[in-house]
Design an enzyme around this catalytic site. Structure first.
Site, short mmCIF file in Angstrom:
data_model
loop_
_atom_site.label_atom_id
_atom_site.label_comp_id
_atom_site.label_asym_id
_atom_site.label_seq_id
_atom_site.Cartn_x
_atom_site.Cartn_y
_atom_site.Cartn_z
N TYR A 141 1.19 3.87 1.08
CA TYR A 141 2.44 3.81 -0.30
C TYR A 141 1.93 4.69 -1.46
O TYR A 141 2.69 5.42 -1.57
CB TYR A 141 3.03 2.38 -0.19
CG TYR A 141 4.27 2.35 0.59
CD1 TYR A 141 3.73 1.19 1.47
CD2 TYR A 141 5.72 2.34 -0.35
CE1 TYR A 141 5.17 1.24 2.21
CE2 TYR A 141 6.52 1.63 0.49
CZ TYR A 141 6.22 0.77 1.80
OH TYR A 141 6.77 0.43 2.60
N LYS A 196 -4.56 -5.48 10.36
CA LYS A 196 -5.40 -4.77 12.12
C LYS A 196 -6.82 -4.88 11.97
O LYS A 196 -6.55 -3.52 12.76
CB LYS A 196 -3.62 -3.80 11.92
CG LYS A 196 -3.90 -3.12 13.49
CD LYS A 196 -3.49 -4.07 14.45
CE LYS A 196 -3.69 -3.14 15.46
NZ LYS A 196 -3.20 -3.90 16.80
N ASP A 228 0.44 -7.32 15.27
CA ASP A 228 1.36 -7.01 16.24
C ASP A 228 1.86 -8.34 17.47
O ASP A 228 2.81 -8.81 16.80
CB ASP A 228 0.97 -6.38 17.50
CG ASP A 228 -0.70 -6.95 17.07
OD1 ASP A 228 -1.36 -7.43 16.94
OD2 ASP A 228 -0.92 -5.91 18.64
N ASP A 252 6.21 -4.84 4.40
CA ASP A 252 7.87 -4.09 4.37
C ASP A 252 8.86 -4.73 5.65
O ASP A 252 9.26 -5.20 6.10
CB ASP A 252 8.02 -2.55 4.34
CG ASP A 252 8.65 -1.94 4.20
OD1 ASP A 252 9.96 -2.73 3.47
OD2 ASP A 252 9.20 -1.18 5.10
N ASP A 256 11.72 -7.55 6.68
CA ASP A 256 12.94 -7.62 7.51
C ASP A 256 13.16 -7.58 8.58
O ASP A 256 14.30 -9.01 8.71
CB ASP A 256 13.03 -5.80 8.15
CG ASP A 256 13.74 -5.58 6.99
OD1 ASP A 256 13.19 -5.58 5.44
OD2 ASP A 256 14.91 -3.92 6.59
C1 IPM Z 1 12.09 -2.62 0.08
C2 IPM Z 1 11.81 -1.06 0.94
C3 IPM Z 1 11.23 -0.41 -0.25
C4 IPM Z 1 9.81 -0.34 0.86
C5 IPM Z 1 11.56 1.63 -0.26
C6 IPM Z 1 13.03 1.08 -0.83
C7 IPM Z 1 10.93 2.24 -1.27
O1 IPM Z 1 12.62 -1.00 2.40
O2 IPM Z 1 11.65 -2.67 -1.35
O3 IPM Z 1 11.63 -3.88 1.06
O4 IPM Z 1 9.44 -0.01 1.01
O5 IPM Z 1 9.27 -0.92 0.05
MN MN Z 2 11.89 -2.73 3.20
#
Ligand code: IPM
Ligand code: MN
Length: 378
Positions: A141, A196, A228, A252, A256
């Protein structure tokens, strides 16, 4: 206590969910006798539209001079073709850096009332309570060099090259590892470090440093997993995870996935801490497809407000009050659209504002029945 906050509603569903989180904060601080002072500022696409800068200096200034920041979401398809530094996301990344927020805590907790929301069988997801500790200021990032070459060395069309750099220093790994181990000490004393290391040097250094830090925490059981394989285990045995420690991009992605496992990404909250001012935001994004419809789930934002009270103000009771109120709204069967798997019409989905109101009501009811309220006003 005086709570000085900067509110950054941002883009898409950000303003809608943030509004509900603010109402819940008001109800909670009123009930416990605190004073809330808010200032609202622009970030992301909203700031690009107003000032052609996804993070105006005035926003940074406000955040740095407040005690904590509550953010909605950033991101808008209108800026998909902008250069990197003029994208909404660039504002959030710069803000995280300005605030020194290197530790991103993302709890993924399964609510018993939501058994039928998880795509997993109830017996698998039951008991899931994961604390994802995501490193937030390093890795691909932020690493340089980065960019897309204007033209290729040969100049031929269709031959540009893009570069990102994954970079970690020992010091960056050590400080996030300590956050994970400290949290594990207050939980079930397990840290799973995800990397990894079979492919990446960054991960090999990561594993080495995490292993070294673990020596200071003899009561914590450390294990390592390749990312993975960790992704697979997260859907096979989510209840086995306690603290999951990982680098920026892996965190990240896995957070999710954890949102999906517990029933909806709309439920997940986060705290970004480690610097002088904490930043709190739901894990979900700006969801442009449902923005403005008033149907987004505000619980991730509301639970982020609970994390704000806990981590920036040490107001544990107040944080628990919000969390319990969210649970009881869910126990009573209140659901936003993302939490409804039943055929349409069988159960009506609540709007963002209705769901927020249910939580506010639970906060008010639970604090009114204790003697706290009367004692404080007496
Ligand atoms: C998160 C989001 C952010 C990230 C984006 C919006 C930059 O996906 O906070 O998880 O990737 O960190
Ligand atoms: Mn995210």
């Amino acid at each position: 206590m005086l709570l000085n906050l900067t509110i950054l509603p941002g883009d898409g569903i950000g303003p809608e969910v943030t509004e509900q989180a603010v109402l819940v904060l008001h109800a909670t601080t009123d009930a416990f006798g605190h004073e809330l002072r808010l200032q609202r500022k622009l970030i992301g696409g909203a700031a690009l539209a107003a000032a052609n800068d996804p993070l105006p200096a005035d926003t940074v200034q406000a955040c740095l001079s407040s005690s904590a920041v509550l953010l909605g979401a950033v991101g808008s398809p209108a800026y998909d073709h902008n250069p990197s530094h003029l994208r909404p996301e660039a504002g959030l990344l710069r803000l995280r850096r300005e605030l020194g927020a290197f530790a991103n805590l993302r709890p993924a907790v399964f609510f018993p009332a939501l058994e039928d929301c998880s795509p997993l069988r109830a017996e698998l997801v039951r008991g899931t309570d994961i604390m994802i500790v995501r490193e937030l200021l390093g890795g691909a990032y932020f690493g340089t060099p980065r960019g897309i070459s204007e033209t290729s060395p040969s100049g031929a069309p269709g031959s540009r090259v893009a570069v990102n750099t994954m970079r970690y220093s020992e010091q960056e790994i050590e400080r996030i590892a300590r956050v994970a181990f400290d949290l594990a000490m207050k939980r079930r004393r397990k840290v799973l470090s995800v990397d990894k290391a079979n492919v990446l040097e960054c991960s090999r250094l990561w594993r080495e440093v995490v292993t070294r830090v673990a020596k200071d925490y003899s009561e914590v059981k450390l294990s390592h997993q390749y990312v993975d394989s960790a992704a697979m285990l997260l859907v096979q045995r989510p209840a086995d995870f306690d603290v999951l420690l990982t680098e920026n991009m892996f965190g990240d992605i896995l957070s999710d996935q954890a949102g999906g496992v517990v029933g909806s990404l709309g439920l997940l909250a986060s705290a970004s801490i480690g610097g002088p001012v904490g930043l709190y935001e739901p894990v979900h994004g700006s969801a442009p497809d449902i923005a403005g419809k008033g149907i987004a789930n505000p619980l991730g934002a509301i639970l982020s407000a609970a994390m704000l009270l806990r981590h920036s103000f040490q107001l544990e009771q107040e944080a628990v009050c919000i969390e319990t109120s969210v649970s009881s709204a869910l126990d009573e069967g209140f659901r936003t659209a993302d939490l409804l798997r039943t055929p349409a019409g069988e159960q009506a989905a609540l709007s963002t504002a209705e769901m927020g109101h249910r939580v506010v009501k639970a906060v008010v009811d639970s604090t009114a029945t204790t003697s706290q309220r009367k004692e404080r006003s007496a």
